[in-house]
Design a protein around this motif. Sequence first.
Motif: not given
Ligand code: FES
Length: 563
Positions: A53, A84-85, A121-122, A193-194, A200
């Motif tokens: 991300c 990172h998630e 990232c989140d 990012t997603c 995010a």
């Molecule tokens: Fe990083 Fe979704 S895994 S924004």
Amino acid sequence: MTGGLRKGLTSYGDDGFSLFLRRAFIKAMGFTDDALDRPIIGITDTASDFNPCHGNVPDLIAAAKRGIMLAGGLPMAFPTISIHESFAHPTSMFLRNLMALDTEEMLRAQPIDAVLLIGGCDKTLPAQMMGAASADIPAVVLPTGPMLVGHYRGEVLGACTDCRRLWARHRAGELDAAEIDAISGRLAPTKGTCMVMGTASTIACMTEAIGLALPGAGTAPATHADRVRLAEASGAACVRLAGAGGPTLRQIITPAALRNALTVLQAIGGSTNALIHFTAIAGRLGLPVDLDMFDRLGREVPVLVDLKPSGAHYMEHFHWAGGVPRLLAELASFLDLSAVTVSGSTIAETIASAELVPGQEVIRPCGAPIQVGGGLAVLRGSLAPGGAVLKRSAATPALLRHEGRAVVFDGLADMAARIDRDDLDVTEGDVLVLRNAGPKGAPGMPEAGALPIPRKLARAGVKDMVRISDARMSGTAFGTIVLHATPEAAVGGPLALVRSGDRIRLDTEARRIDLLVDAATLAERQAAWTAPAGAERGYLRLFLDQVLQADAGCDFAFCRPAT
Ligand code: FES
């Protein structure tokens, strides 16, 4: 002059020697005296091989350095933690406050006149804003930006709403191992990012709305030239802030600006996690987030942005439709237009320069919303006296008022062991309960609130059930899911007292979530409850000792300002 290199000298008991030594060492990098006499703009470098991300961070830093130098500043990039998630055990939220501490203390320790916070990232942008709010220095935020969409057999895919949807189809036996393997190569096709309205994207849009990022910074795709130009402009904005000595986060995040950001959260059908994160950020400045005020916003503000998981489109479409400035224009009657931003203008001026894109269908006018009433509802009741959250815009309308029999899982391990067993006593009308997954319980309040539909029901075609927990859920998830039940089970909250077979009633319109068990029975169960053991040492011990509940943003108690 006390700024630049003279700021925050190392303690040797002789300031002249401290500055002499600092200059001597930094000259090892080849800097001239002219460069070292410029305002110093710090840039957080959160690039990491574990964080796709943030895969474009090196390019963004290069462009930001160009903008800083063109504006007369000296850019100094420095590393901080990157999260990172999918690469954070036990969960990224466990590490958010550690990243906030790291960011805050490096901003205090190093001679920085203004800082460019690059994250995405989140948990990263919330952590950076928490740290910068406590350090109280001028800052501009630059999100890394969303990925472009993926494609598979003619279908448009987005992480991670479609990750969950397609994994659920695999669980139900509709996609075989080869198909799900091929899909795993298509869901995240670029750095960034997603690209749905997950956490995010929600945080990035709210950061733009609150005035900490330049117009367009919330939505421009990670891999587009727009994003690189935003980096250059954000660097230049930092130099302006350094010269003027502000505004700092404390001056940008006023109650009115916070309300603007929460209004945008409702209008984008954003992630429930954003409520926790902005509660933590505002909490660093002594600003409370009133859950009842937020719920009232939810009844007044319509969902206007048609993005997954609540709608149909993706972040790149939101950007080309005009992005956050266009959305702010549609929401103008709900906003305080005098709020100031890091670009030096007000929200009113941002709106005045918003692009009007003919024929776009992603950002709706208030007269034709995606949903009347905002995306998130705050529930209270005997199961959540401190509040719980439900994402209405991603729920099944028929389940928003529902009474059913509780099927209780005692924690993540219990759920993993039993939820797919054929002998699990569960029917479509039951309410799935997960406890001990809150801030202290898991620990770190993982995104486990979207409990999977038990396999035998999934195979029978069941797509949604009422689920309740003290956990969080990914902003990319969907379903009738009650989250953040406060206080959590691990501190003796009511969720700890539920037994399988109890009746639970959800009434979203009345904003209630109740356990239908008499008080005497609950008192007996409370008396038999024992608290889980703490930790012996290290960060886990600090975390368990200090983490606050969801209604306080899950920040550490000692990081909040003394009152
Ligand atoms: Fe990083 Fe979704 S895994 S924004």
